[in-house]
Design an enzyme around this catalytic site. Sequence first.
Site, PDB file in Angstrom:
ATOM      1  N   ASP A 134      81.363  41.482  40.575  1.00 37.05           N
ATOM      2  CA  ASP A 134      81.020  40.788  41.565  1.00 37.05           C
ATOM      3  C   ASP A 134      81.518  39.403  41.417  1.00 37.05           C
ATOM      4  O   ASP A 134      82.803  39.281  40.986  1.00 37.05           O
ATOM      5  CB  ASP A 134      79.478  40.894  41.440  1.00 37.05           C
ATOM      6  CG  ASP A 134      78.657  41.080  42.750  1.00 37.05           C
ATOM      7  OD1 ASP A 134      78.910  40.080  43.700  1.00 37.05           O
ATOM      8  OD2 ASP A 134      77.935  41.927  43.177  1.00 37.05           O
ATOM      9  N   HIS A 191      76.811  35.885  46.138  1.00 38.14           N
ATOM     10  CA  HIS A 191      76.551  37.394  45.972  1.00 38.14           C
ATOM     11  C   HIS A 191      76.266  37.976  44.791  1.00 38.14           C
ATOM     12  O   HIS A 191      75.265  38.754  44.265  1.00 38.14           O
ATOM     13  CB  HIS A 191      77.770  38.139  46.648  1.00 38.14           C
ATOM     14  CG  HIS A 191      77.652  39.414  46.860  1.00 38.14           C
ATOM     15  ND1 HIS A 191      77.951  40.368  45.884  1.00 38.14           N
ATOM     16  CD2 HIS A 191      77.113  40.019  48.061  1.00 38.14           C
ATOM     17  CE1 HIS A 191      77.614  41.677  46.516  1.00 38.14           C
ATOM     18  NE2 HIS A 191      77.207  41.411  47.745  1.00 38.14           N
ATOM     19  N   SER A 245      74.750  46.346  48.896  1.00 41.13           N
ATOM     20  CA  SER A 245      74.998  45.535  47.916  1.00 41.13           C
ATOM     21  C   SER A 245      73.681  45.204  47.169  1.00 41.13           C
ATOM     22  O   SER A 245      73.416  44.816  45.948  1.00 41.13           O
ATOM     23  CB  SER A 245      75.722  44.292  48.348  1.00 41.13           C
ATOM     24  OG  SER A 245      76.998  44.336  48.471  1.00 41.13           O
TER      25      SER A 245
END
Length: 843
Positions: free
Chosen positions: A173, A248, A612
């Site tokens: 990620d 994220h 996600s």
Amino acid sequence: MGKLFWVYLVLLPLCFGLGLNTSSQEDSHSHSDSDSDVYIVTLKQDPSAHYFEEELSNNGSSSERLNSVYKPRNNSSYISRVHDSLLMRALSGEKYLKLYSYHYLINGFSVLITPQQADKLSRRREVANVVLDFSVRTATTYTPEFLGLPKGAWPQEGGSGAAGEGIVIGFIDTGIDPTHSSFADDVSDHPYPVPDRFSGICEVTWDFPSGSCNRKLVGARHFAASAITRGIFNSSRDYASPFDGDGHGTHTASVAAGNHGIPVVVAGNYFGNASGMAPRSHIAVYKALYKSFGGFAADVVAAIDQAAQDGVDIISLSITPNRRPPGIATFFNPIDMALLSAVKSGIFVVQAAGNTGPSPKSMSSFSPWIFTVGAASHDRVYANSIVLGNNVTIPGVGLAPGTGTDEMYTLICAVHALINETTLANDMYVGECQNSNNFDGELIQGNLLICSYSIRFVLGLSTVKQALQTAKNLSAAGVVFYMDPFVLGFQINPTPLNIPGIIIPSTNDSKILQQYYNSSLERDRFSRNIVRFGAVASISGGLKANYSISAPKVMYYSARGPDPEDSFLDNADIMKPNLVAPGNSIWAAWSSLGTDSVEFQGENFAIMSGTSMAAPHVAGLAALIKQKFPQFSPAAIASALSTTASLYDKNGGPIMAQRAYSNPDLNQSPATPFDMGSGFVNATSALDPGLIFDTTYEDYMSFLCGINGSSPVVLNYTSQNCQLNSSTVTAVDLNLPSITIAKLNQSKTVERSVTNIAGKETYKVSWTTPSGVSMKVTPTSFFTGTAEKQVLTITFNATANDSVPSFGRIVLLGDGGHNLNIPVSVIVKYYSYNMTYGSGLKQ
């Protein structure tokens, strides 16, 4: 993916009903003067993991995981020298730059070369495959309760303080913020040892200093060589370290394995306590994606290779390719093939389905060895509203206080409160309230300021925070954001507002506000200047959660099946997605310097939406299964999750799927397996599946060898010769907990084998049949003891010519309380009127 948006036409707004046309510009990427590019090269020689497997076999060692307490010989330096030697011989005297040597899951390297040099390498006898690098992109205080973890799955593992203990989840990620309390290792007095089998390291840089890792965050690295060679990597902005400058990666890691009971405070307001799905699991971070450009396959493959070598149990990828892989099948691409080797090593792999729904064949995760997760809602919403003076109530979003009393406040549109020096011609964006110097403070003081919310907010060119600061500077009673009327499709997450406020996300509702506001203005008869602002309103607060909505439902952005087998969009005989999990409006940890959602910048938590967010929910739940059943193969974990998934929402009705971007709740219908796979994840039942469908690496190889024309590609990627494979199978024959037949040519018989991992039990078999098909399952009942297997034979006959997908389901109901559901999908049916049918219909 975090904040989701779809914009079809944008006119930059002034105020209600007025706008200026602007020309659009397309982003473009220009190559440097050199025609060099990054290529991923694989060699015919096996990687380290394959040698290690052979070594274990020869020594008579039994291990469900290659990455157990044993580790393979460290021959990475030797393999790297082999790669260097090959490059020197093949490209003698020429310029090139090797980026990575891959040695654990695949034997190969990535290198910056010209197309001509790539051709030279491809003709070397040692070289198996040369592929052009490609780009990839990123695709909770309450979801543990919604999934029933506190009273269901966690007690089975010893409570939240032990759930997931001993399991390492690897995240590919955007990195992690190691200072976040969700990743501290001192939240419990209970010992927290790092598993002996894990051998990862923690990079140390100025922005990821020594001590960043601990017994919770056990490893952290970053991979950016491919991005650096392209000249798009900015070390200060993108952080040349595992630190998450985006947000994220911090968010996804905490969804799966964040600590339990961490207070969520945003904009000074308390929203409960956060927890990951497996709060006792360990986290290993492999940063390969970046805020400003996404990422590249060469870096992602390096991250996967390292994660497997380090000894992770689960890999979570909230990323998808930017395009479908070219070639004879989508399964043959460097990322999926590296993940196949990871599965061979016993690692369970979870990937986001992608945010390209709701159109069919929009799936961005393709292969049967990867567990693909779509996004669904949960039943918690934060909704505030504005009550107009004409008694009309308009719903909106905003984590904001209300105006507090029944008093109505005057509404004033920003462009009607300009100071004399400011004109619309000078600042066409003035209606977005980004500069308090543009406005008459005496006029706005004590009133509700109306600001426009345009595409510039999505792009970060304008911000809600700045508009709120403007409203504060002008002593406004609150702020109302209306959606640009020319933005036709948009979803916005609940956004923190530290003064009374609301964002109206619907363009239709924004028009209602517009009509009321304009009709309440009083203007001078001759000058047309406004002499009185007649519109009034009050704002109700949006800080309190509401749990009354029906859920789960499949979100419109969640990618859909059928699974595209190739770039021609031929249908694969593989069910995708595998299931859906919470992915909409998910609270989770946020990086202190995260910028992915500008409205949460500087906060410790953020609400994000996307597949996600769904994938790490399943990664965490898989850790609970792995903890309870350490001997489970990746396919067995996938089976436990799939066969126990729920088909119904919390009210007992069918799970619905949204079908359109615009007004999605008005465009929905019951979800099919192409929307939700096996259904919505059921955490508690997945820990007691009763029966499992298992599939081995050899089965996957037989499937790949069965694809027409695949032999050379399989040899290139895996070093295995399909000519030596005595049996090949089609995808429909893989022992998956689902059945998908892309083309039913008159008739087809398939088999599925189940293994009992519980006690003795008798199962009854029932089924519903897809339309245009007759179907029979034998046996209709069976008894099985612990560790015993049972083969089910399923016969399909086409009863009509039909190209519309139809769906059914096989149900295995055990007298010991186990209930398994196997979705069935048939897409195209070819019927011959000369066929003779047996008793194919269920009696």
